[in-house]
Design a protein around this motif. Structure first.
Motif, PDB file in Angstrom:
ATOM      1  N   ARG A 456       1.908   2.521  -8.825  1.00  0.00           N
ATOM      2  CA  ARG A 456       1.745   2.475  -7.369  1.00  0.00           C
ATOM      3  C   ARG A 456       1.839   1.044  -6.883  1.00  0.00           C
ATOM      4  N   TYR A 457       1.182   0.117  -7.575  1.00  0.00           N
ATOM      5  CA  TYR A 457       1.261  -1.301  -7.275  1.00  0.00           C
ATOM      6  C   TYR A 457       1.824  -2.012  -8.495  1.00  0.00           C
ATOM      7  N   SER A 465       1.546   6.034 -10.272  1.00  0.00           N
ATOM      8  CA  SER A 465       1.540   6.960  -9.144  1.00  0.00           C
ATOM      9  C   SER A 465       1.832   8.375  -9.648  1.00  0.00           C
ATOM     10  N   THR A 493      -3.558   7.171  -2.066  1.00  0.00           N
ATOM     11  CA  THR A 493      -2.179   6.671  -2.025  1.00  0.00           C
ATOM     12  C   THR A 493      -1.436   6.919  -3.331  1.00  0.00           C
ATOM     13  N   TYR A 494      -2.162   7.230  -4.408  1.00  0.00           N
ATOM     14  CA  TYR A 494      -1.518   7.537  -5.679  1.00  0.00           C
ATOM     15  C   TYR A 494      -0.994   8.981  -5.703  1.00  0.00           C
TER      16      TYR A 494
END
Length: 540
Positions: A456-457, A465, A493-494
């Motif tokens: 994700r990041y 993710s 957000t994942y």
């Protein structure tokens, strides 16, 4: 040898120093293990369990910090265990030690102004304010690198002040320390040898503790460049200063390949938002030590006033150094965040706080009317006392893992616990271990660390993710399960589309109960098969 003024001051402020250090220790140890480790501390727990080789290879892919703190924590837990108290105690010791170093740095200013009293000097007030600052208390009881970063910054500040003051002493004929052989004396001609080592040690600690700490070195460099440009009498001492920079660069060099790799990943994506005036003010209110947005601007004026008084009473050299260390790291953070990638966050700027404490203390102690000086000092200390005790009373946990584990302990039985993102398995597993609760924890889409999956990041490759992942293997692994617990975050957000919950429903599970825990927006969902069967159903 030390001057008589140094010795008198050292004896005069011993008891106030011991009292302040004892107060700092009491404030930090009072609530050190009240709360469970939160997510970032869970990373520290995992980092510290890795081999020293992995601290250079695997850990930097998961936790974007240099490995010094985690190496120290690795050695620490091998001696004292990995319980919550033990994990946080290392930071507490650094935080308590920093209070003493701030006092010693303040003493350099007191001696420079020709004062030897210890009861009410810059040293005593700066250390007291630092001991009572909620920001410092908080990060002294968190198993993260920031207390070590602040300790290194305080050593850097102390070394810089001693070095600048020794240049002044050499120019005025005051005695300075010149130990060692003649070659060493020639190298350190006009500066304090101990100051040089403090400067180098503090600089090495900060760059090996936090990547943005290089901005502290930039601030020190600007200060000495300014001295070279505007104060000809200091130029004879610039050789050792340049040599100090070379030694720091040499000792930092092994970490540079990792740093450049992490910088590239941060430039791709990062979770810190773009700065604006409101966001900057919010971050700065932590640095000044008070839980008040309005106080930021009052404290900024006091800081500028303190620097002006240092300049007037002690000269340009000391004012330039303190001002550079207090202001420039923040300016650099804002500039980089505006021009390149947002990195503006208060805890990464904690290295500026020793110099800020010195400037604020100077703003009070150097006020001329004695009655006004005492009144301001009492008011400032009182405000810090109120703020620190409010912190100790407040429920300031980041994530309530104690409550989650306590609840799971009454109902989990043989259920598997799925966690999304997979990094939440770290604090959950630590608290379950503390409560002697055996949990079957599985990260989705893979267990932590999952460095080969889309992250994700990019700055945290170990937490992938769920978006676009094939959940069929997950569904197959659950075919014999009659009940599953899913631990996630609201607005995750994942997994923004809640595909894991959808896969469980498609596999024949039905949501029986869900609970939300704050802070952290944690969502605990209990799924059971509708008819109690364990038939396999494919994921959507």
């Amino acid at each position: 040898m030390s001057s008589p003024l140094d010795l008198r001051h050292r004896r005069g402020d011993l008891w106030p120093l011991l009292g302040i250090v004892a107060l700092a220790a009491a404030l930090r140890l009072f609530v050190i293990d009240r709360d469970a480790l939160w997510l970032d501390e869970g990373y520290s727990w995992w980092d510290a369990q890795q081999s020293f080789a992995s601290l250079w290879s695997l850990v930097p892919q998961c936790d974007p910090h240099p490995p010094l703190y985690f190496a120290l924590l690795h050695a620490w837990i091998s001696l004292f265990g990995d319980g919550t108290f033990a994990m946080r105690m290392l930071s507490a010791l650094f935080g308590i030690a920093t209070v003493a170093v701030v006092h010693f740095a303040g003493r350099e200013l007191d001696v420079a102004r020709g004062k030897s009293e210890g009861a009410f000097g810059i040293a005593t007030l700066a250390a007291l304010l630092f001991a009572l600052t909620p920001f410092q208390i908080y990060f002294s009881i968190e198993a993260r690198p920031y207390a070590l970063l602040c300790f290194g910054a305080a050593l850097l500040t102390l070394g810089g002040l001693k070095l600048v003051r020794s240049i002044k002493a050499a120019g005025s004929g005051e005695p300075i320390s010149r130990e060692g052989p003649s070659a060493s004396r020639r190298f350190f001609e006009g500066i304090s040898k101990s100051a040089w080592w403090l400067l180098v040690t503090g600089a090495v600690i900060v760059v090996w503790t936090n990547n943005t700490a290089v901005l502290l070195l930039g601030a020190v460099s600007v200060a000495f460049i300014g001295l070279w440009l505007f104060d000809r009498s200091t130029r004879h001492a610039m050789g050792p200063v340049i040599a100090a920079g070379g030694v720091v660069a040499l000792l930092w060099a092994p970490d540079l390949p990792v740093l450049f790799s992490q910088m590239r990943e941060v430039s791709d994506d990062f979770w810190i938002p773009a700065p604006n005036l409101q966001g900057l003010t919010f971050e700065l209110h932590y640095l000044i030590g008070l839980d008040s947005i309005a106080a930021v601007w009052w404290m900024a004026l006091a800081l500028i006033g303190g620097l002006a008084l240092i300049w007037r009473r002690m000269g340009l050299r000391l004012a330039l150094l303190v001002g550079a260390l207090a202001i420039l790291p923040v300016v650099f953070n804002v500039a980089i965040s505006a021009a390149f990638k947002p990195i503006l966050i208060s805890r990464a700027m904690i290295g500026a706080t020793p110099a800020i404490a010195l400037a604020l203390a100077a703003a009070v102690v150097l006020v001329k009317p004695r009655a006004l000086r005492i009144a301001i000092a009492i008011g400032l200390v009182a405000v810090h006392v109120i703020a620190s005790f409010a912190l100790l009373r407040a429920d300031h946990v980041k994530e309530p893992w104690k409550g989650i584990v306590a609840q799971l302990g009454t109902e989990v039985r043989d259920r598997i616990v799925l966690v999304v993102p997979n990094e939440m398995a770290l604090p959950l597993a630590h608290e379950a271990q503390a409560e002697n609760l055996h949990l079957r924890i599985r990260g989705v889409p893979a267990d932590f660390p999952a460095v080969d999956m889309p992250a994700r990041y990019p700055s945290g490759k170990c937490a992938p993710s769920v978006v676009g992942q094939d959940l069929e293997p997950l569904v197959k692994s659950l075919r014999m399960e009659s009940a599953v617990i899913l631990l996630t975050r609201r607005n995750n957000t994942y997994d923004p589309d809640e595909t894991v919950a959808a896969a469980l429903r498609a596999a024949g599970f039905r949501l029986q109960r869900d609970d939300y825990f704050q802070p952290g927006d944690l969502h605990v969902m209990r799924f059971s098969r509708a008819n109690g069967t364990t038939n396999h159903v494919s994921a959507p």
